[in-house]
Scaffold this active site. Structure first.
Site, mmCIF file in Angstrom:
data_model
loop_
_atom_site.group_PDB
_atom_site.id
_atom_site.type_symbol
_atom_site.label_atom_id
_atom_site.label_comp_id
_atom_site.label_asym_id
_atom_site.label_seq_id
_atom_site.Cartn_x
_atom_site.Cartn_y
_atom_site.Cartn_z
ATOM 1 N N ALA A 75 0.812 -1.220 0.000
ATOM 2 C CA ALA A 75 0.000 0.000 0.000
ATOM 3 C C ALA A 75 0.843 1.267 0.000
ATOM 4 O O ALA A 75 0.471 2.267 -0.617
ATOM 5 C CB ALA A 75 -0.941 -0.011 1.200
ATOM 6 N N THR A 76 1.984 1.258 0.695
ATOM 7 C CA THR A 76 2.804 2.476 0.746
ATOM 8 C C THR A 76 3.275 2.872 -0.644
ATOM 9 O O THR A 76 3.225 4.051 -1.025
ATOM 10 C CB THR A 76 4.006 2.283 1.688
ATOM 11 N N ASN A 158 -7.081 2.947 10.256
ATOM 12 C CA ASN A 158 -6.295 1.800 10.693
ATOM 13 C C ASN A 158 -6.056 1.758 12.197
ATOM 14 O O ASN A 158 -5.532 0.767 12.706
ATOM 15 C CB ASN A 158 -4.943 1.781 9.968
ATOM 16 N N GLN A 186 -7.209 -0.975 4.712
ATOM 17 C CA GLN A 186 -7.856 -1.638 5.846
ATOM 18 C C GLN A 186 -9.278 -2.099 5.523
ATOM 19 O O GLN A 186 -9.898 -2.793 6.327
ATOM 20 C CB GLN A 186 -7.896 -0.694 7.052
ATOM 21 N N SER A 206 -3.596 -3.584 0.084
ATOM 22 C CA SER A 206 -2.405 -4.286 0.535
ATOM 23 C C SER A 206 -2.726 -5.730 0.850
ATOM 24 O O SER A 206 -3.698 -6.013 1.562
ATOM 25 C CB SER A 206 -1.831 -3.598 1.776
ATOM 26 N N HIS A 208 -1.238 -8.035 2.737
ATOM 27 C CA HIS A 208 -1.084 -8.588 4.082
ATOM 28 C C HIS A 208 -2.123 -8.081 5.074
ATOM 29 O O HIS A 208 -2.077 -8.414 6.254
ATOM 30 C CB HIS A 208 0.335 -8.338 4.618
ATOM 31 N N THR A 244 10.136 -6.858 -13.090
ATOM 32 C CA THR A 244 9.583 -8.209 -13.124
ATOM 33 C C THR A 244 8.469 -8.362 -12.093
ATOM 34 O O THR A 244 8.625 -7.990 -10.934
ATOM 35 C CB THR A 244 10.683 -9.247 -12.842
ATOM 36 N N CYS A 331 3.194 1.203 11.231
ATOM 37 C CA CYS A 331 4.136 2.028 10.477
ATOM 38 C C CYS A 331 4.690 3.173 11.318
ATOM 39 O O CYS A 331 5.605 3.869 10.895
ATOM 40 C CB CYS A 331 3.461 2.577 9.221
#
Length: 359
Positions: A75-76, A158, A186, A206, A208, A244, A331
């Site tokens: 996401a960042t 978040n 989120q 994101s 994860h 890639t 973060c």
């Protein structure tokens, strides 16, 4: 026999990889590997088809077109490509961009925008929130009417879990032809998102946060929105994010999105029920406890609490080996400054210094 493993209640920071997702990822890393850009043999063809399938699975969950998906490292990176890529495109048009964000955005949005402002490249408006982290839609309409080059509002917070009325915000931005970027990291896989019908311009997600591996994310973008790349080389993904492709991560993200589409409603209902039970037990045991955020519009898995005048560091030190909870955004960990979200909500210091989130 009691396990020494702590009870994990920090899903806003990261989720475990779903076993079914992990099986797909391992296969792509070992026996079904390939480079999706290799066009001269069947192994490359298989990889390309796997990427196309993952795109369709993501598109089915958030209601976008597969060609609107750009894969990133998370996401960042997606946030930076959305914001900096838009600003670069506007600068090419000799514009001095005017952006607006909420005061409770993720640090990826806040730091990117404040960094651009410090460089003198943008005019920045920061929208306040109330004590539950809610935004004022009338204020959003006012600044859109005044003229704006990009509005950045997250789908769900978040830290305190407040869910924002993205469909209504998108309707405002559409009315005034303002591009709208939504950080939905989120929210995707937890609440319904409709990129196409809501007419969102850019959206980040994101892996994860929804049971896919760490290190994979995506930016969804309207292909007619001017966007410049941040890195160069190779020309993959329409030249907007060359390099890639992370095939195992992409396939894992696609499979996680497929599973979320099938299981999200049932899972989130069960999670909310357990959250409410835990909240009731805590309030009964500790009557002075405060629950932060909008309790009627929040993520099912979010419970952000404060015990006035009890330092969160003392609580964490006592339970960190038994329960994994967080006192702020992952973060922002390692920083000693109070949560920017709680400060924006204008909570008093005895609440800010003693909150922790379970999510």
């Amino acid at each position: 026999m009691r396990s020494n493993k702590p009870i994990y209640l920090d899903y806003h920071a990261t989720t475990p990889v779903d076993v079914r997702v992990a099986e797909k990822v391992i296969a792509l890393m070992t026996t079904q590997f390939g480079n999706a850009s290799s066009v001269d043999h069947s192994v490359g063809d298989h990889a390309r088809r796997a990427v196309d399938q993952a795109k369709q699975q993501i598109a089915d969950l958030i209601h976008c077109r597969p060609q609107e998906i750009i894969f990133t490292s998370g996401a960042t990176e997606s946030v930076n490509l959305a914001i900096q890529g838009t600003v670069l495109a506007l600068e090419r048009q000799q514009k001095n961009p005017r952006l607006a964000i909420s005061a409770v955005e993720h640090k990826a949005v806040l730091d990117t925008c404040h960094g651009l402002k410090k460089q003198g490249r943008i005019e920045l408006i920061v929208l306040p929130v109330d004590a539950q982290a809610n935004l004022n839609l009338n204020q959003i309409e006012k600044i859109c009417h005044q003229g704006l080059d990009l509005l950045c509002i997250m789908a769900a917070n978040n830290e305190v879990g407040t869910i924002y009325p993205i469909e209504k915000i998108a309707a405002i931005t559409k009315r005034y032809a303002v591009p709208f970027f939504c950080d939905a990291s989120q929210a995707v896989g937890k609440i319904p998102i409709n990129f196409q019908d809501w007419d969102i311009t850019l959206l980040s997600l994101s892996g994860h946060k929804l049971y896919a591996p760490q290190g994979i994310g995506a930016l969804i973008y309207k292909t007619n929105h001017p966007l410049e790349p941040l890195i160069w080389g190779g020309g993959q993904q329409q030249g907007l994010r060359p390099g890639t492709l992370n095939l195992p991560g992409i396939v894992g993200l696609g499979e996680a999105c497929r599973l979320r589409q099938l299981e999200m409603e049932v899972d989130e209902t069960a999670i909310a029920r357990k959250r409410n039970y835990l909240q009731a037990r805590l309030q009964k045991a500790i009557p002075e406890i405060i629950v932060n955020g909008n309790q009627s519009q929040r993520l099912a898995g979010n419970l952000h609490i404060a015990i006035p005048d009890i330092p969160n560091s003392a609580i964490i030190a006592r339970i960190r080996e038994q329960i994994a909870i967080s006192i702020g955004s992952a973060c922002s960990s390692g920083t000693i400054a109070p949560s920017h979200v709680l400060r924006a909500m204008n909570l008093t210091s005895n609440f800010i210094d003693g909150p922790y989130g379970l999510g």
